[in-house]
Structure formats: structure tokens, C-alpha cells
Design a protein around this motif. Structure first.
Motif, short mmCIF file in Angstrom:
data_model
loop_
_atom_site.label_atom_id
_atom_site.label_comp_id
_atom_site.label_asym_id
_atom_site.label_seq_id
_atom_site.Cartn_x
_atom_site.Cartn_y
_atom_site.Cartn_z
N PRO A 179 0.82 -1.22 0.00
CA PRO A 179 0.00 0.00 0.00
C PRO A 179 0.85 1.27 0.00
O PRO A 179 0.40 2.31 -0.48
N SER A 180 2.05 1.17 0.54
CA SER A 180 2.88 2.38 0.62
C SER A 180 4.35 2.01 0.52
O SER A 180 4.76 0.88 0.78
N LEU A 181 5.15 3.02 0.11
CA LEU A 181 6.60 2.87 -0.03
C LEU A 181 7.24 4.22 0.26
O LEU A 181 6.78 5.25 -0.25
N VAL A 205 0.31 8.55 -5.64
CA VAL A 205 -0.17 7.16 -5.68
C VAL A 205 0.05 6.63 -7.09
O VAL A 205 -0.32 7.30 -8.07
N TYR A 206 0.63 5.45 -7.19
CA TYR A 206 0.91 4.84 -8.49
C TYR A 206 0.00 3.62 -8.68
O TYR A 206 -0.04 2.72 -7.85
N GLY A 215 -3.27 0.42 -6.00
CA GLY A 215 -2.36 1.55 -5.90
C GLY A 215 -1.33 1.40 -4.79
O GLY A 215 -1.54 0.68 -3.80
N THR A 216 -0.19 2.06 -4.99
CA THR A 216 0.87 2.16 -3.99
C THR A 216 1.20 3.63 -3.79
O THR A 216 1.48 4.34 -4.77
N LYS A 217 1.16 4.07 -2.54
CA LYS A 217 1.48 5.46 -2.25
C LYS A 217 2.97 5.59 -2.03
O LYS A 217 3.53 5.02 -1.09
N LEU A 218 3.63 6.34 -2.91
CA LEU A 218 5.07 6.55 -2.83
C LEU A 218 5.36 7.89 -2.17
O LEU A 218 4.80 8.91 -2.56
#
Lengths: 113, 113
Positions: B9-11, B87-88, B106-109
């Protein structure tokens, strides 16, 4: 060049009310799409159109209707608003199915109370 | 059942370092993959894509890798910049699907200065 324009940006509806989300594009794209994005989720396809007068259902069409009378406009209609339709709605367009990238509007945030 | 999965979910990465965002898929009919970037209160914007006949596509600081046997793709951003914080979304299109996209969650960078 405005691209894809969505109106309104925000709206609060009461249960059972109806409304139309507007979407217009000025890129002369044949293909147009409506997606919804629920919190923490990806976008899901509601309806799409491959040209004026042609529409088809996507993954989550229940509770919605669309029309495509012109190349530019692709309105999304909610007839009897339900709390489950609280979401952010995105309209997108593309030149054709094989072109890849879809151009998105900035979304309509809809709350149904 | 999710056909496109983004399990992180996040990075969070440091400015100047590499960001690697991952995406897995289950549908063998997918023939085109895209990455979209999304800032708050805006629509997704196209970043980079790759056809299933390729295993790598590069555009400036962004490179997408596709491993068909593993049904896995990744987006590399080198070097990462604070403006990349967003968000990607990974998206995929099935062969013959009229351009309909299936999105991951999505992944929140976050890129820290």
C-alpha cells in the motif's frame, strides 16, 4: 486544450435523489469511459463507449445509465442514489482501444447521505 | 477476485535513491500494461506502458519491466525526486477488451528530501 472536463467537482445527494455527472472531451477521441474509485481501492469500470450512439456495460454498471449522443459528451446518470454509490467518479477518453493511454478528468466526488 | 494486485500500500524512499513499485496479475489474456500516477484531487495521469511482447520499456527516469512467466511487472524510478510522491496505479488491458482497464489498488510513494 482542456482535455477531459468533469462537472461538478463535488456533490452531496440524499438517498433516492437522481443526478447526472457530466463529462466532455475536446480531443475528438472515439472511446470514453466511466470509472469509480472507492477509498483504498483501484478504479473500476462502470460503462464505456466506443463512439457516438454506442455504449456498453463495464464491471460495475448496476444503478447507472449512460448515453453518447455526440463524440464530445458522455454523461453518467444515477437514477436512485444509494449510499453504496458514494465514491469518486472519473471519466476518461482515448483515441482507440489499442492506443493504450487513457486521458482522465479530475473526478467528481459524490457523497450520498 | 483481484486480477491486478499491488501488495504494497505504501513505499518510502530517500531522494536520489531508486523506487521500485511492484504489480502482479493473474489473467493470461492481458496484453498491455500501464502505470498511472495520481496526485490528490486530480485524475490519474499516464506514466509509462509496456506491451506483452516486450520485457522492458524505458522513458527517462522511469523503466517498466515485465516478467510474463511470473506474471509480474515493476516500475523503477531512478533517481527518485520529491515531486514523484503520489499514488501509483498499475493497470492491465485484456486482448480484445475495447481498451477497458483493470486497475490495482495503488501504492502510495513518498520520496523524502
Amino acid at each position: 486544450n482542456a482535455g477531459v472536463t468533469q462537472t461538478p467537482k463535488f456533490r452531496i445527494l440524499k438517498i433516492g435523489q437522481s443526478m447526472t455527472l457530466q463529462c466532455t472531451q475536446d480531443m475528438n477521441h472515439n472511446y470514453m469511459y466511466w470509472y469509480r474509485q472507492d477509498p483504498g481501492m483501484g478504479l473500476k469500470l462502470i460503462y464505456y463507449s466506443v463512439g457516438a450512439g454506442i455504449t456498453d456495460k463495464g464491471e460495475v454498471p448496476n444503478g447507472y445509465n449512460v448515453s453518447r449522443s455526440t463524440t464530445e459528451d458522455f454523461p453518467l446518470r444515477l437514477e436512485l442514489a444509494a449510499p453504496s454509490q458514494t465514491s469518486v467518479y472519473f471519466c476518461a477518453s482515448s483515441w482507440d482501444a489499442s492506443a493504450g493511454a487513457q486521458h482522465f478528468g479530475d473526478g467528481t466526488r459524490l457523497s450520498i447521505l | 477476485d483481484q486480477q491486478v494486485k499491488q501488495n504494497s500500500p505504501s513505499l518510502s524512499v530517500q531522494e536520489g535513491r531508486i523506487s521500485i513499485l511492484n504489480c502482479d496479475y493473474t489473467n493470461s489474456m492481458f496484453d498491455y500494461f500501464l502505470w498511472y500516477k495520481k496526485y490528490p484531487a486530480e485524475g490519474p495521469t499516464f506514466l509509462i506502458s509496456i506491451s506483452s511482447i516486450k520485457d522492458k520499456n524505458e522513458d527517462g527516469r522511469f523503466t517498466v519491466f515485465l516478467n510474463k512467466s511470473a506474471k509480474h511487472l515493476s516500475l523503477h524510478i531512478v533517481p527518485s525526486q520529491p515531486g514523484d510522491s503520489a499514488v501509483y496505479f498499475c493497470a492491465a488491458r485484456a486482448r480484445g477488451s475495447q481498451g477497458n482497464l483493470i486497475f490495482g489498488k495503488g501504492t502510495k510513494l513518498s520520496v523524502k528530501p
